[in-house]
Design a protein around this motif. Structure first.
Motif, PDB file in Angstrom:
ATOM      1  N   TRP A 123       0.843  -1.196   0.000  1.00  0.00           N
ATOM      2  CA  TRP A 123       0.000   0.000   0.000  1.00  0.00           C
ATOM      3  C   TRP A 123       0.881   1.250   0.000  1.00  0.00           C
ATOM      4  CZ3 TRP A 123      -5.426   0.085   0.130  1.00  0.00           C
ATOM      5  CH2 TRP A 123      -6.043  -1.159   0.294  1.00  0.00           C
ATOM      6  N   LEU A 124       0.289   2.352  -0.487  1.00  0.00           N
ATOM      7  CA  LEU A 124       0.981   3.641  -0.547  1.00  0.00           C
ATOM      8  C   LEU A 124      -0.002   4.747  -0.213  1.00  0.00           C
ATOM      9  CD1 LEU A 124       3.596   5.273  -1.555  1.00  0.00           C
ATOM     10  CD2 LEU A 124       2.369   5.428  -3.744  1.00  0.00           C
ATOM     11  N   LYS A 125       0.458   5.763   0.521  1.00  0.00           N
ATOM     12  CA  LYS A 125      -0.385   6.938   0.742  1.00  0.00           C
ATOM     13  C   LYS A 125       0.488   8.175   0.900  1.00  0.00           C
ATOM     14  CE  LYS A 125      -2.144   8.122   4.718  1.00  0.00           C
ATOM     15  NZ  LYS A 125      -2.947   8.215   5.947  1.00  0.00           N
ATOM     16  N   ARG A 126      -0.074   9.321   0.494  1.00  0.00           N
ATOM     17  CA  ARG A 126       0.578  10.605   0.746  1.00  0.00           C
ATOM     18  C   ARG A 126       0.246  11.042   2.161  1.00  0.00           C
ATOM     19  NH1 ARG A 126       2.823  14.656  -2.331  1.00  0.00           N
ATOM     20  NH2 ARG A 126       2.850  16.708  -1.337  1.00  0.00           N
ATOM     21  N   LEU A 127       1.236  11.554   2.862  1.00  0.00           N
ATOM     22  CA  LEU A 127       1.029  11.963   4.246  1.00  0.00           C
ATOM     23  C   LEU A 127       0.634  13.433   4.325  1.00  0.00           C
ATOM     24  CD1 LEU A 127       4.068  10.156   5.933  1.00  0.00           C
ATOM     25  CD2 LEU A 127       1.773   9.299   5.495  1.00  0.00           C
ATOM     26  N   PRO A 128      -0.252  13.782   5.279  1.00  0.00           N
ATOM     27  CA  PRO A 128      -0.729  12.912   6.352  1.00  0.00           C
ATOM     28  C   PRO A 128      -2.023  12.165   6.047  1.00  0.00           C
ATOM     29  CG  PRO A 128      -1.395  15.141   6.822  1.00  0.00           C
ATOM     30  CD  PRO A 128      -0.599  15.203   5.534  1.00  0.00           C
ATOM     31  N   ASP A 129      -2.845  12.628   5.108  1.00  0.00           N
ATOM     32  CA  ASP A 129      -4.197  12.089   5.009  1.00  0.00           C
ATOM     33  C   ASP A 129      -4.594  11.713   3.591  1.00  0.00           C
ATOM     34  OD1 ASP A 129      -4.312  14.632   3.983  1.00  0.00           O
ATOM     35  OD2 ASP A 129      -5.693  15.423   5.486  1.00  0.00           O
ATOM     36  N   GLY A 130      -3.618  11.336   2.756  1.00  0.00           N
ATOM     37  CA  GLY A 130      -3.957  10.884   1.414  1.00  0.00           C
ATOM     38  C   GLY A 130      -4.722   9.570   1.437  1.00  0.00           C
ATOM     39  N   GLU A 131      -5.412   9.288   0.335  1.00  0.00           N
ATOM     40  CA  GLU A 131      -6.183   8.053   0.227  1.00  0.00           C
ATOM     41  C   GLU A 131      -5.242   6.877  -0.018  1.00  0.00           C
ATOM     42  OE1 GLU A 131      -9.662   5.886   0.434  1.00  0.00           O
ATOM     43  OE2 GLU A 131      -9.373   8.045   0.756  1.00  0.00           O
ATOM     44  N   PRO A 132      -5.305   5.822   0.796  1.00  0.00           N
ATOM     45  CA  PRO A 132      -4.430   4.666   0.581  1.00  0.00           C
ATOM     46  C   PRO A 132      -4.682   4.026  -0.782  1.00  0.00           C
ATOM     47  CG  PRO A 132      -5.402   4.605   2.772  1.00  0.00           C
ATOM     48  CD  PRO A 132      -6.116   5.686   2.021  1.00  0.00           C
ATOM     49  N   LEU A 133      -3.611   3.633  -1.425  1.00  0.00           N
ATOM     50  CA  LEU A 133      -3.666   3.030  -2.757  1.00  0.00           C
ATOM     51  C   LEU A 133      -2.969   1.679  -2.701  1.00  0.00           C
ATOM     52  CD1 LEU A 133      -4.178   3.241  -5.866  1.00  0.00           C
ATOM     53  CD2 LEU A 133      -1.907   4.309  -6.023  1.00  0.00           C
ATOM     54  N   ALA A 134      -3.707   0.612  -3.060  1.00  0.00           N
ATOM     55  CA  ALA A 134      -3.110  -0.719  -3.125  1.00  0.00           C
ATOM     56  C   ALA A 134      -2.327  -0.840  -4.427  1.00  0.00           C
ATOM     57  CB  ALA A 134      -4.191  -1.792  -3.047  1.00  0.00           C
ATOM     58  N   LEU A 135      -1.047  -1.168  -4.311  1.00  0.00           N
ATOM     59  CA  LEU A 135      -0.184  -1.227  -5.493  1.00  0.00           C
ATOM     60  C   LEU A 135       0.040  -2.650  -5.987  1.00  0.00           C
ATOM     61  CD1 LEU A 135       2.594   1.358  -4.506  1.00  0.00           C
ATOM     62  CD2 LEU A 135       0.589   1.726  -5.965  1.00  0.00           C
TER      63      LEU A 135
END
Length: 703
Positions: free
Chosen positions: A161-173
């Motif tokens: 998983w990847l997300k932009r901090l602090p509150d980006g939407e999690p993205l399954a890679l």
């Protein structure tokens, strides 16, 4: 003192009900190998019947289980605030709420604590899953992005998983990867591992990322593949952040490839070709590599080589020593921290080595120990030039303590200590180290902790052991253990051969053809506790988990009468059959630990100690077996087969299953490590402790 069967008001004898094995026997398969057929509905039916049988036996102890559980909760700090760590841009820490199973991660810009914000809520992510575990978390170099691997099954197969901090939407890679992750220093590439069919990390890949408002990933590119089924791949990065390390290792041989951390598309460079039986690791300071290895140095030594010419003539920095194992090296801009283990005292220590601009040693000293025996290690140290070291210290009587050591002033400052509440305080405990004499005259260290006011009297005792893979059982503090100690039990650890407690020689003398030493050491530890007046010989419970289950199982086969009961948690007990099946997860990588059964001599050795292949004619003492449905390390069927065969053995001898039970509990939602949530894990531990207290005759004793 014989343990009496627990009884609830009005409860009838459990022998009146059919045993779970009765309806599942197959005459053509007396060894119960059919339980390996995961897709057979009869398998789950059998496990559920065994769980119901276990639950019925435990019913009279339910009140004790609840008291143990709530007593444990009352002794610990349920709201946990992690120790903040300053990175390059942000200070990060975790907070776990009073009623939460999992933490929330927080951060603030360095020096601006008023701007605190959450950036990763594990409690929320776990909410929809019966099992949830993070394999790895990795922040990008600019600390704006976070990648993590997540297992929601318990089978140790992860999603990236990847997300932009602090509150980006999690993205399954990506799905079906290994747990390890590492960011390259270009800030746009992730490294990860993939498994082969046996769940061996056999390849390392780089994943180019496009980071922006809508992040995306390109196709992964292979960096390194390991074709030898005995070797695993792992990831690392030097603290200098200049090199990515792609590490390939079996149980006794290793090899490292290096990639510039800022240029991850560069082809990996082999640092030093593997040599059978030679282990080495690499660390880095600008201009030099530091090579920890055991080539012609079985207890390890340290060399320095030129970064521009790593194949050139090495300079020896730490010589090989007969009485000390060099366990690890951490490189900083100012020098090194070495972890060493004294063979005679079975004690780890840290050694600070400062180097000047010409690489000459200007300081070389061991750090003082808070007490002995104890555990001591470096805590988080993300900065290459950090001169205030964080140390993690604990013992059987010292709660986990984080201390800051200023290398310039010598000042030591306590940063945090695990809180302990309740009527039994750490300073009311006492720990001692005694020595047992094994079958061949070898001295085996045994650690024991108890209430100080009970010292000098033979006590009911829980004896724990592991003894494999060179793993050490350095002293650790346990809040849950206080529930046993408060009720008058002692807790002992047998530091048997096969572990690393007395350094590399200790490990080598308890593996392969020397494995039987582990079992004799465990029995010798038990006898020494009795002979030296520490333990009541009629009330000793043996405990082993995973490979420790092999240790305890083999010891019980040799001398079942020496224990009043045993607990085996996810026990590795079907050793020969498992090692003969290279298609099972992790098996081939274990050949250098146990032996390759395709070789007749190795097969014979394994056959001679594998617990399931050597059950004695007389029954074991009462035993509580625990397994997990999704366990890929020790499949659920190993404890299940042992349960079935021990139950039949007891039946043959007319043993009453109420006062001499064989119990199995299989967690159908967990993996090798058991429950992922802390509260369920603590409750499982309380049930286990209720069985132990019953076996020790202490179930009516109040804390």
């Amino acid at each position: 003192m014989k343990a009496q069967p627990p009884r609830a008001p009005g409860q009838t004898n459990m022998t009146d009900a059919p045993h779970p094995t009765a309806g599942f026997r197959r005459a053509e398969d007396p060894d119960w190998h059919w339980l390996e057929q995961r897709d057979d509905p009869q398998v789950t039916a059998f496990l559920e019947a065994a769980n119901a049988h276990s639950q019925a036996w435990f019913a009279p102890l339910d009140d004790l289980t609840e008291r143990l559980y709530h007593g444990h909760l009352a002794r610990r700090e349920l709201a946990v605030h992690g120790l903040p760590t300053a990175l390059d841009h942000f200070t990060v820490w975790s907070e776990t709420a009073v009623d939460a199973d999992h933490p929330v991660w927080w951060r603030h810009p360095n020096g601006e604590p008023e701007r605190r914000e959450p950036f990763f809520d594990l409690q929320r992510r776990a909410a929809d899953h019966a099992f949830f575990e993070v394999g790895d978390m990795s922040l990008s170099p600019d600390e704006c992005w976070m990648a993590w691997s997540e297992d929601t099954q318990g089978d140790e197969i992860f999603t990236l998983w990847l997300k932009r901090l602090p509150d980006g939407e999690p993205l399954a890679l990506l799905e079906e990867i290994g747990p390890e992750l590492c960011w390259a220093e270009d800030g746009a590439t992730l490294l990860f591992t993939r498994y082969d069919a046996t769940q061996r990390p056999e390849s390392i890949w780089r994943l180019p990322l496009t980071l922006g408002a809508t992040p995306s990933a390109d196709e992964p590119a292979l960096m390194l593949r390991e074709d030898d089924p005995e070797f695993w791949l792992g990831l690392g990065k030097t603290r200098s952040r200049e090199w990515l390390m792609l590490e390939s290792a079996s149980k006794d041989t290793s090899e490292v490839h290096l990639v510039p951390a800022a240029a991850p598309a560069t082809a990996p460079r082999l640092f030093r070709p593997r040599e059978r039986g030679v282990e080495y690791g690499v660390d880095h300071r600008p201009g030099h590599f530091y090579v920890l290895h055991n080539r012609e140095a079985p207890h390890f030594c340290l060399d320095r080589v030129d970064e521009a010419d790593p194949q050139g003539e090495p300079e020896r920095l730490i010589e090989h020593r007969q009485d000390t194992t060099l366990e690890g090296i951490d490189a900083f801009s100012w020098g090194l921290v070495a972890s060493e283990r004294d063979h005679q005292q079975a004690q780890v220590c840290l050694r600070v080595i400062e180097l000047d601009a010409d690489h000459a040693v200007r300081r070389d000293e061991r750090l003082p120990l808070p007490e002995t025996p104890c555990s001591l290690g470096l805590a988080d140290a993300p900065h290459f030039d950090e001169r205030r070291l964080r140390l993690r210290e604990e013992s059987f009587t010292l709660p986990v303590t984080w201390t800051e050591l200023d290398l310039d002033s010598g000042e030591r400052r306590r940063l945090k200590q695990q809180s302990v509440h309740g009527d039994l305080r750490p300073d009311q405990l006492t720990c001692e180290r005694l020595w047992a004499t094994s079958h061949d005259g070898e001295r085996v260290p045994v650690s024991v902790v108890m209430r100080a006011d009970l010292a000098g009297h033979p006590l009911p005792t829980l004896l724990y052991g592991y003894g494999a893979y060179g793993e050490t059982l350095d002293p650790w503090f346990s809040v849950a253990r206080l529930e046993l100690l408060a009720r008058g039990a002692a807790f002992a650890v047998a530091h048997v051969r096969g572990g690393g407690d007395r350094g590399e020689p200790w490990y080598l003398s308890g593996k392969l053809e020397h494995k039987a030493n582990s079992f004799h050491d465990f029995l010798a530890a038990r006898d020494a506790l009795v002979e030296q007046g520490v333990s009541d010989g009629e009330r000793i419970v043996a405990y082993g988990a995973s490979a420790g289950g092999l240790l305890v199982g083999a010891s019980l086969n040799l001398a079942p009468e020496r224990f009043c009961a045993a607990v085996l948690d996810v026990p590795f007990v079907d050793v020969l059959r498992t090692m003969e099946n290279p298609d099972l997860p992790l098996t081939t990588a274990e050949y250098s630990e146990w032996g390759d059964p395709r070789e007749p001599a190795a097969r014979s050795r394994i056959r001679d100690y594998s617990p399931l292949d050597n059950l004695p004619e007389r029954p074991w003492p009462p035993v509580f077996l625990q397994g997990s449905w999704h366990d890929t390390r020790v499949p659920y069927w190993e404890p299940a087969k042992l349960y079935a065969r021990l139950s039949e053995l007891a039946e043959t001898h007319g043993v009453d299953g109420s006062d001499h039970p064989t119990l199995l509990r299989t967690d159908l939602e967990a993996g090798h490590g058991g429950a992922s949530g802390r509260f369920k894990g603590w409750h499982d531990n309380a049930r286990q402790d209720a069985f132990i207290l019953w076996a020790l005759g202490l179930e009516t004793r109040e804390a």
